[in-house]
Design an enzyme around this catalytic site. Sequence first.
Site, PDB file in Angstrom:
ATOM      1  N   ASP A 129       0.825  -1.211   0.000  1.00 52.11           N
ATOM      2  CA  ASP A 129       0.000   0.000   0.000  1.00 52.11           C
ATOM      3  C   ASP A 129       0.865   1.271   0.000  1.00 52.11           C
ATOM      4  O   ASP A 129       2.100   1.193  -0.018  1.00 52.11           O
ATOM      5  CB  ASP A 129      -0.916  -0.077   1.229  1.00 52.11           C
ATOM      6  CG  ASP A 129      -2.248   0.614   1.026  1.00 52.11           C
ATOM      7  OD1 ASP A 129      -2.384   1.394   0.080  1.00 52.11           O
ATOM      8  OD2 ASP A 129      -3.153   0.371   1.847  1.00 52.11           O
TER       9      ASP A 129
ATOM     10  N   GLU B 161      -1.186   1.656  -5.041  1.00 52.80           N
ATOM     11  CA  GLU B 161      -0.700   3.037  -4.958  1.00 52.80           C
ATOM     12  C   GLU B 161      -1.779   4.004  -5.423  1.00 52.80           C
ATOM     13  O   GLU B 161      -1.551   5.204  -5.501  1.00 52.80           O
ATOM     14  CB  GLU B 161       0.616   3.085  -5.772  1.00 52.80           C
ATOM     15  CG  GLU B 161       1.302   4.377  -5.958  1.00 52.80           C
ATOM     16  CD  GLU B 161       0.716   5.133  -7.112  1.00 52.80           C
ATOM     17  OE1 GLU B 161       1.036   6.311  -7.235  1.00 52.80           O
ATOM     18  OE2 GLU B 161      -0.082   4.567  -7.882  1.00 52.80           O
ATOM     19  N   TRP B 162      -2.968   3.424  -5.734  1.00 55.57           N
ATOM     20  CA  TRP B 162      -4.197   4.175  -6.036  1.00 55.57           C
ATOM     21  C   TRP B 162      -4.145   4.948  -7.354  1.00 55.57           C
ATOM     22  O   TRP B 162      -5.023   5.771  -7.630  1.00 55.57           O
ATOM     23  CB  TRP B 162      -4.550   5.150  -4.892  1.00 55.57           C
ATOM     24  CG  TRP B 162      -4.375   4.572  -3.520  1.00 55.57           C
ATOM     25  CD1 TRP B 162      -4.761   3.311  -3.108  1.00 55.57           C
ATOM     26  CD2 TRP B 162      -3.757   5.180  -2.379  1.00 55.57           C
ATOM     27  NE1 TRP B 162      -4.432   3.126  -1.796  1.00 55.57           N
ATOM     28  CE2 TRP B 162      -3.808   4.261  -1.317  1.00 55.57           C
ATOM     29  CE3 TRP B 162      -3.180   6.427  -2.163  1.00 55.57           C
ATOM     30  CZ2 TRP B 162      -3.293   4.527  -0.049  1.00 55.57           C
ATOM     31  CZ3 TRP B 162      -2.662   6.704  -0.892  1.00 55.57           C
ATOM     32  CH2 TRP B 162      -2.725   5.760   0.146  1.00 55.57           C
ATOM     33  N   GLY B 163      -3.104   4.744  -8.136  1.00 56.98           N
ATOM     34  CA  GLY B 163      -3.037   5.439  -9.421  1.00 56.98           C
ATOM     35  C   GLY B 163      -2.493   6.850  -9.334  1.00 56.98           C
ATOM     36  O   GLY B 163      -2.451   7.560 -10.342  1.00 56.98           O
ATOM     37  N   ASP B 164      -2.041   7.260  -8.143  1.00 65.37           N
ATOM     38  CA  ASP B 164      -1.594   8.650  -7.980  1.00 65.37           C
ATOM     39  C   ASP B 164      -0.343   8.967  -8.795  1.00 65.37           C
ATOM     40  O   ASP B 164      -0.129  10.100  -9.213  1.00 65.37           O
ATOM     41  CB  ASP B 164      -1.284   8.949  -6.510  1.00 65.37           C
ATOM     42  CG  ASP B 164      -2.549   8.987  -5.670  1.00 65.37           C
ATOM     43  OD1 ASP B 164      -3.641   8.833  -6.238  1.00 65.37           O
ATOM     44  OD2 ASP B 164      -2.432   9.165  -4.435  1.00 65.37           O
ATOM     45  N   ASN B 165       0.524   7.985  -8.950  1.00 63.68           N
ATOM     46  CA  ASN B 165       1.794   8.211  -9.659  1.00 63.68           C
ATOM     47  C   ASN B 165       1.895   7.350 -10.916  1.00 63.68           C
ATOM     48  O   ASN B 165       2.958   6.843 -11.257  1.00 63.68           O
ATOM     49  CB  ASN B 165       2.974   7.932  -8.727  1.00 63.68           C
ATOM     50  CG  ASN B 165       2.986   8.872  -7.528  1.00 63.68           C
ATOM     51  OD1 ASN B 165       3.446   9.991  -7.612  1.00 63.68           O
ATOM     52  ND2 ASN B 165       2.432   8.408  -6.423  1.00 63.68           N
TER      53      ASN B 165
ATOM     54  N   ASP C 281     -10.144   3.805  -2.906  1.00 63.55           N
ATOM     55  CA  ASP C 281     -10.891   2.617  -2.488  1.00 63.55           C
ATOM     56  C   ASP C 281     -12.307   2.574  -3.057  1.00 63.55           C
ATOM     57  O   ASP C 281     -12.972   3.588  -3.209  1.00 63.55           O
ATOM     58  CB  ASP C 281     -10.962   2.568  -0.955  1.00 63.55           C
ATOM     59  CG  ASP C 281      -9.600   2.292  -0.351  1.00 63.55           C
ATOM     60  OD1 ASP C 281      -8.615   2.166  -1.116  1.00 63.55           O
ATOM     61  OD2 ASP C 281      -9.510   2.217   0.884  1.00 63.55           O
TER      62      ASP C 281
HETATM   63  C1  GLA Z   1      -5.904   1.527   1.708  1.00 65.12           C
HETATM   64  C2  GLA Z   1      -6.105   0.532   0.577  1.00 65.12           C
HETATM   65  C3  GLA Z   1      -7.229  -0.422   0.945  1.00 65.12           C
HETATM   66  C4  GLA Z   1      -6.880  -1.144   2.235  1.00 65.12           C
HETATM   67  C5  GLA Z   1      -6.604  -0.143   3.346  1.00 65.12           C
HETATM   68  C6  GLA Z   1      -6.043  -0.806   4.587  1.00 65.12           C
HETATM   69  O1  GLA Z   1      -6.998   2.371   1.855  1.00 65.12           O
HETATM   70  O2  GLA Z   1      -6.386   1.201  -0.623  1.00 65.12           O
HETATM   71  O3  GLA Z   1      -7.455  -1.347  -0.100  1.00 65.12           O
HETATM   72  O4  GLA Z   1      -5.754  -1.949   2.014  1.00 65.12           O
HETATM   73  O5  GLA Z   1      -5.678   0.846   2.933  1.00 65.12           O
HETATM   74  O6  GLA Z   1      -5.750   0.105   5.602  1.00 65.12           O
END
Ligand code: GLA
Length: 411
Positions: free
Chosen positions: A157, A190-194, A212
């Site tokens: 993460d 990494e949520w796509g930020d970079n 998320d």
């Molecule tokens: C982030 C991730 C989630 C999960 C939580 C756990 O928000 O994107 O998928 O893993 O952390 O804290």
Amino acid sequence: MKRIIIIIALSFSSFVFSQGNTHAQGAGKFEGLAMTPPMGWNSWNTFETNIDEKLVKETADIMVSSGMAAAGYNYIVLDDGWMTKERDTNGDLVPDPAKFPGGMKAVIDYVHSKGLKFGLYNCAGTQTCAGYPGTRGYEYQDARFYAKLGIDFLKYDWCNTQGITAKEAYTTMSNALKTAGKPIVFSLCEWGDNQPWEWGKPVGNLWRISGDIYPCFDCEYKHEVGNWSSWGFMKIVDMRKDIRKYSGPDHWNDFDMMEVGNGMTNIEDKAHFAMWCMMASPLIAGNDFRKMSKETLAILTNKELIAVNQDKLGVQGFKYSAEDGLEVWVKPLSDGNWAVTFLNRSDVAKKINFDWKKNTIKDVDFDYEADFSKSVFKLKDLWRNKEIGNTKKNFQADIAAHDVIALKLIP
Ligand code: GLA
């Protein structure tokens, strides 16, 4: 003096050698571990940090007994919250003994004994998102810890990473895992930020493309604490328009763990699942198997849709058209087949009347084409597992609000 010089020279050359050697061993991800999108279960969406040994064992049991494993789901991944708040005196991570009284190894052995695979979670930062010890500065040590435990999957993460560079941080962990030597699927979160799709292919096997997920069709859920939102599944589908060309076998765009069975209607769950299949996203269930309804199980184990997701071509689908709330999504499949999914984005029922012959589907990223004025395809309804004619005739159907009709086209 001469002796000293020789000793210095020797130790310098062995330093250079060991540095080079480490690098050679540790460069690049383990290749070939995810030639089709990974399928499994992750604890976070339902349980957050309330996880324990009993939950893992029961989930593994049901994964096998329910038919989920036979349908292809094989990873059981423990997300955030599996550790104690401090490392031990050696600097090692400590699985929480209150949650895992028999130790993590016993849990992993149990999962493996069921023919399944096991994954854990950590973070590139100093702490995980839920405040447990992060891996920053301990990459090689943690990689050895995971290798020794025998895990098969690591979700990594991006919380508490102020001042570090994503590409470098993920590359370091990837190299550490490779050096530790146990093949482990590396899941970048990494949520796509970079823009991980631009640099992630040699680093990991899948990467999150969004923040998320939230169990709703199209909403944005604003969290009260902290300045962040979670996203309805169609918000995630819409979020990145131009990255499908970066996804493929062993390097997938990850649309996040699924919310099927977590409170949406069965119709919306069907749409969610069909879209994850169309997008060639990893299929990681996020529901409580112990409370799973027959309908949820039927959605998650639909063999025809899973075959679309797992198709060996590994091409992510795309939106072909959108008119009056009715969207047509398409995905090239192997052997000249296509998947076509009609999705009713609107809040009212619609009628579909689709004249194949007036449509030519062009996939400009991967160079596939289906020209229905020239070729006829047989049609199969994937939810009903039924042949329903061919593309010579218009496709006509009623479609409820938020529902999908998924077809396979066979030349
Ligand atoms: C982030 C991730 C989630 C999960 C939580 C756990 O928000 O994107 O998928 O893993 O952390 O804290």
